[in-house]
Structures are given as C-alpha cells and as structure tokens.
Design a protein around this motif. Structure first.
Motif, PDB file in Angstrom:
ATOM      1  N   UNK A  36     -63.066   0.123   2.504  1.00 31.05           N
ATOM      2  CA  UNK A  36     -63.570   0.681   3.752  1.00 31.05           C
ATOM      3  C   UNK A  36     -62.634   0.319   4.912  1.00 31.05           C
ATOM      4  N   UNK A  37     -62.250  -0.945   4.944  1.00 25.81           N
ATOM      5  CA  UNK A  37     -61.370  -1.428   6.011  1.00 25.81           C
ATOM      6  C   UNK A  37     -60.018  -0.714   5.956  1.00 25.81           C
ATOM      7  N   UNK A  38     -59.475  -0.566   4.759  1.00 18.15           N
ATOM      8  CA  UNK A  38     -58.180   0.102   4.617  1.00 18.15           C
ATOM      9  C   UNK A  38     -58.273   1.556   5.073  1.00 18.15           C
ATOM     10  N   UNK A  39     -59.438   2.147   4.891  1.00 21.18           N
ATOM     11  CA  UNK A  39     -59.641   3.529   5.338  1.00 21.18           C
ATOM     12  C   UNK A  39     -59.552   3.652   6.852  1.00 21.18           C
ATOM     13  N   UNK A  40     -60.060   2.646   7.558  1.00 22.13           N
ATOM     14  CA  UNK A  40     -60.163   2.804   9.008  1.00 22.13           C
ATOM     15  C   UNK A  40     -59.131   2.006   9.800  1.00 22.13           C
ATOM     16  N   UNK A  41     -58.334   1.186   9.135  1.00 24.43           N
ATOM     17  CA  UNK A  41     -57.383   0.341   9.848  1.00 24.43           C
ATOM     18  C   UNK A  41     -55.969   0.611   9.330  1.00 24.43           C
ATOM     19  N   UNK A  42     -55.192   1.337  10.121  1.00 23.07           N
ATOM     20  CA  UNK A  42     -53.867   1.729   9.626  1.00 23.07           C
ATOM     21  C   UNK A  42     -52.891   0.568   9.462  1.00 23.07           C
ATOM     22  N   UNK A  43     -52.897  -0.454  10.344  1.00 25.94           N
ATOM     23  CA  UNK A  43     -51.968  -1.575  10.085  1.00 25.94           C
ATOM     24  C   UNK A  43     -52.218  -2.228   8.735  1.00 25.94           C
ATOM     25  N   UNK A  44     -53.469  -2.383   8.378  1.00 25.49           N
ATOM     26  CA  UNK A  44     -53.781  -3.002   7.088  1.00 25.49           C
ATOM     27  C   UNK A  44     -53.417  -2.058   5.936  1.00 25.49           C
ATOM     28  N   UNK A  45     -53.649  -0.785   6.141  1.00 17.19           N
ATOM     29  CA  UNK A  45     -53.317   0.171   5.095  1.00 17.19           C
ATOM     30  C   UNK A  45     -51.819   0.153   4.822  1.00 17.19           C
ATOM     31  N   UNK A  46     -51.043   0.011   5.902  1.00 13.27           N
ATOM     32  CA  UNK A  46     -49.590  -0.046   5.751  1.00 13.27           C
ATOM     33  C   UNK A  46     -49.201  -1.266   4.911  1.00 13.27           C
ATOM     34  N   UNK A  47     -49.814  -2.408   5.235  1.00 15.77           N
ATOM     35  CA  UNK A  47     -49.549  -3.620   4.467  1.00 15.77           C
ATOM     36  C   UNK A  47     -49.960  -3.440   3.014  1.00 15.77           C
ATOM     37  N   UNK A  48     -51.067  -2.799   2.824  1.00 19.48           N
ATOM     38  CA  UNK A  48     -51.555  -2.549   1.476  1.00 19.48           C
ATOM     39  C   UNK A  48     -50.533  -1.722   0.703  1.00 19.48           C
ATOM     40  N   UNK A  49     -49.956  -0.722   1.375  1.00 20.82           N
ATOM     41  CA  UNK A  49     -48.944   0.117   0.756  1.00 20.82           C
ATOM     42  C   UNK A  49     -47.735  -0.693   0.335  1.00 20.82           C
ATOM     43  N   UNK A  50     -47.337  -1.635   1.206  1.00 15.99           N
ATOM     44  CA  UNK A  50     -46.198  -2.505   0.888  1.00 15.99           C
ATOM     45  C   UNK A  50     -46.525  -3.347  -0.342  1.00 15.99           C
ATOM     46  N   UNK A  51     -47.714  -3.897  -0.359  1.00 22.36           N
ATOM     47  CA  UNK A  51     -48.141  -4.709  -1.498  1.00 22.36           C
ATOM     48  C   UNK A  51     -48.085  -3.917  -2.794  1.00 22.36           C
ATOM     49  N   UNK A  52     -48.542  -2.693  -2.707  1.00 22.92           N
ATOM     50  CA  UNK A  52     -48.590  -1.866  -3.899  1.00 22.92           C
ATOM     51  C   UNK A  52     -47.171  -1.604  -4.413  1.00 22.92           C
ATOM     52  N   UNK A  53     -46.257  -1.352  -3.480  1.00 26.85           N
ATOM     53  CA  UNK A  53     -44.874  -1.126  -3.874  1.00 26.85           C
ATOM     54  C   UNK A  53     -44.281  -2.356  -4.534  1.00 26.85           C
TER      55      UNK A  53
END
Ligand SMILES: [Zn+2]
Length: 94
Positions: A36-53
């Motif tokens: 839910x948080x990743x859906x609404x918070x773009x800075x965190x989503x960006x970090x999540x993307x980095x983690x995934x990579x």
C-alpha cells in the motif's frame, strides 16, 4: 519523506522491510501495508525498484535466489544511509 503525503506506515519502516518484502519473509499484514505504501509513496517505490534490480543482479551473478548475508547487510546499511540523507535534505530545504 519527500512526497509530502502522510502515510500510515513510516517510510523508514517500509525501507527497512523492503528486503523482507522481496524475500516473501514478512507476514501478510505487513506485506499489505508495505505494498500500500509503495503504491502511494514514489520515493519509496523508487527505492523498492533499486532493491529489486539489485536482487536480480545478485541472482544472476551468484546463481542464488538470495543475496549472501554479508551483501544483504551492506545493502541494508546503504538503504539506511539513503533515508538519513533524504531526511537531511528535507531539513535543509526548510
Ligand atoms: Zn515512503
């Protein structure tokens, strides 16, 4: 953090748990909060993307599903640095 929206879950909590989220190691309630948080918070989503990579890279290099413990710890420390930096930025911008 910097998206300006209030969140039920603290950004720091989310970033600290992104690993667990990626590794399917946290329980369903927690996952739901983080998603839910990743859906609404773009800075965190960006970090999540980095983690995934990073995770994909590690899987490719080591042939393992998961990063070795040492690497996980180092990346986790990096992640915390990122959070501190973001907060310092916010502070200086005010
Ligand atoms: Zn956030």
């Amino acid at each position: 953090m910097s998206c300006g929206e209030p969140h039920k879950t603290d950004c720091r909590d989310v970033l600290a748990e992104v690993y667990l989220y990626l590794d399917l190691e946290c329980d369903d309630d927690r996952r739901e909060l983080i998603r839910e948080h990743l859906d609404e918070c773009s800075p965190c989503l960006r970090e999540y993307g980095i983690e995934q990579e990073v995770k994909i890279l590690v899987a490719r290099c080591c042939g393992a599903e998961r990063a070795p413990d040492g690497l996980r710890e180092r990346l986790r420390a990096k992640l915390m640095e990122f959070v501190v930096e973001a907060e310092a930025h916010e502070y200086l911008a005010e």
